[in-house]
Design a protein around this motif. Structure first.
Motif, mmCIF file in Angstrom:
data_model
loop_
_atom_site.group_PDB
_atom_site.id
_atom_site.type_symbol
_atom_site.label_atom_id
_atom_site.label_comp_id
_atom_site.label_asym_id
_atom_site.label_seq_id
_atom_site.Cartn_x
_atom_site.Cartn_y
_atom_site.Cartn_z
ATOM 1 N N UNK A 127 14.089 28.832 26.031
ATOM 2 C CA UNK A 127 15.316 29.182 25.329
ATOM 3 C C UNK A 127 16.461 29.347 26.324
ATOM 4 N N UNK A 128 17.643 28.835 25.950
ATOM 5 C CA UNK A 128 18.816 28.950 26.798
ATOM 6 C C UNK A 128 19.662 30.123 26.329
ATOM 7 N N UNK A 129 20.316 30.824 27.264
ATOM 8 C CA UNK A 129 21.184 31.933 26.849
ATOM 9 C C UNK A 129 22.354 31.412 26.031
ATOM 10 N N UNK A 130 22.849 32.233 25.139
ATOM 11 C CA UNK A 130 23.963 31.825 24.286
ATOM 12 C C UNK A 130 25.213 31.557 25.107
ATOM 13 N N UNK A 131 25.393 32.274 26.201
ATOM 14 C CA UNK A 131 26.557 32.064 27.059
ATOM 15 C C UNK A 131 26.287 32.653 28.435
ATOM 16 N N UNK A 132 27.066 32.193 29.391
ATOM 17 C CA UNK A 132 26.992 32.760 30.737
ATOM 18 C C UNK A 132 28.112 33.775 30.924
ATOM 19 N N UNK A 133 27.847 34.787 31.699
ATOM 20 C CA UNK A 133 28.882 35.801 31.934
ATOM 21 C C UNK A 133 28.576 36.568 33.213
ATOM 22 N N UNK A 134 29.568 36.703 34.061
ATOM 23 C CA UNK A 134 29.459 37.508 35.284
ATOM 24 C C UNK A 134 30.574 38.542 35.261
ATOM 25 N N UNK A 135 30.187 39.785 35.262
ATOM 26 C CA UNK A 135 31.161 40.885 35.200
ATOM 27 C C UNK A 135 31.821 41.094 36.554
ATOM 28 N N UNK A 136 33.089 41.476 36.531
ATOM 29 C CA UNK A 136 33.791 41.823 37.763
ATOM 30 C C UNK A 136 33.387 43.238 38.174
ATOM 31 N N UNK A 137 32.787 43.344 39.327
ATOM 32 C CA UNK A 137 32.388 44.644 39.865
ATOM 33 C C UNK A 137 33.085 44.880 41.200
ATOM 34 N N UNK A 138 32.973 46.088 41.711
ATOM 35 C CA UNK A 138 33.680 46.442 42.936
ATOM 36 C C UNK A 138 33.345 45.557 44.120
ATOM 37 N N UNK A 139 32.108 45.087 44.183
ATOM 38 C CA UNK A 139 31.707 44.272 45.330
ATOM 39 C C UNK A 139 32.171 42.822 45.221
ATOM 40 N N UNK A 140 32.895 42.471 44.132
ATOM 41 C CA UNK A 140 33.402 41.112 43.974
ATOM 42 C C UNK A 140 34.755 40.918 44.662
ATOM 43 N N UNK A 141 35.371 42.001 45.104
ATOM 44 C CA UNK A 141 36.723 41.919 45.667
ATOM 45 C C UNK A 141 36.693 41.618 47.161
ATOM 46 N N UNK A 142 37.654 40.799 47.572
ATOM 47 C CA UNK A 142 37.888 40.560 48.997
ATOM 48 C C UNK A 142 38.863 41.607 49.521
ATOM 49 N N UNK A 143 38.923 41.734 50.843
ATOM 50 C CA UNK A 143 39.954 42.578 51.440
ATOM 51 C C UNK A 143 41.311 42.008 51.057
ATOM 52 N N UNK A 144 42.157 42.842 50.500
ATOM 53 C CA UNK A 144 43.418 42.367 49.953
ATOM 54 C C UNK A 144 43.422 42.457 48.437
ATOM 55 N N UNK A 145 42.297 42.928 47.884
ATOM 56 C CA UNK A 145 42.192 43.239 46.458
ATOM 57 C C UNK A 145 42.303 42.005 45.560
ATOM 58 N N UNK A 146 41.804 40.861 46.020
ATOM 59 C CA UNK A 146 41.780 39.676 45.160
ATOM 60 C C UNK A 146 40.334 39.230 44.968
ATOM 61 N N UNK A 147 40.110 38.413 43.917
ATOM 62 C CA UNK A 147 38.756 38.042 43.516
ATOM 63 C C UNK A 147 38.299 36.689 44.054
ATOM 64 N N UNK A 148 39.242 35.879 44.494
ATOM 65 C CA UNK A 148 38.858 34.564 44.989
ATOM 66 C C UNK A 148 40.058 33.659 45.096
ATOM 67 N N UNK A 149 39.781 32.336 45.190
ATOM 68 C CA UNK A 149 40.846 31.347 45.284
ATOM 69 C C UNK A 149 40.585 30.202 44.316
#
Length: 269
Positions: A127-149
């Motif tokens: 069975x496949x999941x109905x959807x994918x989802x990744x929550x934003x957590x504190x360890x997802x941030x780079x120095x400078x308070x951004x999430x990525x590029x």
């Protein structure tokens, strides 16, 4: 005659009350057979539905969580997941039908195949999941308070992605819609279309197959554009979660405040 009838009645009553007390004593034998143990017995109970496996643990110490209604495994005996996986799960017992052998079915969802009695077999698709989802957590941030590029090589876009889509976030770069995933599933990002921070001003010129790259602490992923549409400002369906990994870019339409440009791209595998 009347006296004779009275005498007979009296004799009958005396006969009834003179029945020996021992005649009233009786014994109820405990039921026997496969379904019951002997009276006051501490011997193993062999029941018809358990076959020759006495002392099987029939407790509810580790109940199973039923699979989703209508899923591929919802009708299979032994399917589902244990409520407390660390307790282990007892092997399911299956009984033969007549002289037809029965091969035990797996009790773990996702096993590719299972066999039933005789020569009949079915294939159980994982069975496949109905959807994918990744929550934003504190360890997802780079120095400078951004999430990525987010990068769009064909447009020369290379912007940092900040959490939120308010003016504060968009004044620094692209903004991540807070209720959407940051990695698995549908990642939704907004940006200004004009001014000093008009990083998404030309996304409506993207063509099918153009590349978009997202880099976060979860990794780097490249997407291929499959849709460029003008949508109503009130339409939020493009923010829905998806089973496939994709990225959705949104910006305003110049001179048309009631509309937005929406670009969607799917993961390149």
């Amino acid at each position: 005659m009347k006296k004779l009838l009275t005498l007979c009645s009296a004799l009958c009553l005396m006969a009834i009350f003179c029945v020996p007390a021992s005649a009233l004593e009786y014994t109820v034998e405990a039921p026997g057979g496969l379904e019951f143990a002997s009276a006051t017995s501490v011997e193993p109970v062999l029941t018809a539905d358990r076959g020759e496996r006495p002392n099987e643990d029939l407790s509810k110490g580790n109940p199973m969580v039923a699979p989703a209604f209508g899923s591929n495994t919802s009708y299979l005996p032994g399917s589902g997941e244990p409520l407390y996986p660390f307790l282990g799960v007892a092997e399911a017992v299956q009984q033969p039908v007549g002289n037809i052998p029965v091969i035990p079915l797996p009790n773990t969802p996702g096993i590719p195949s299972a066999s039933f009695a005789g020569n009949t077999s079915i294939t159980v698709e994982p069975s496949k999941p109905a959807y994918g989802y990744t929550e934003v957590t504190g360890d997802m941030y780079y120095t400078g308070d951004y999430l990525g590029r987010v990068k769009i090589p064909s447009l020369g876009v290379n912007a940092k992605v900040y959490q939120g889509t308010d003016s504060s976030a968009l004044s620094k770069g692209a903004g991540h819609f807070e209720d959407t995933s940051i990695w698995e599933g549908n990642v939704c990002i907004a940006g200004h279309n004009r001014g000093a921070h008009g990083i998404f001003g030309d996304i409506h010129t993207l063509k099918s197959g153009d590349a978009i790259t997202l880099t976060t602490k979860a990794g780097s992923r490249t997407y291929s554009v499959f849709s460029v549409d003008k949508v109503k400002e009130t339409d939020t369906s493009m923010l829905n979660r998806t089973a496939e990994n994709q990225i959705t870019l949104l910006t305003c339409v110049k001179g048309q405040s009631a509309y937005r440009w929406c670009v969607q791209a799917t993961e390149v595998k």
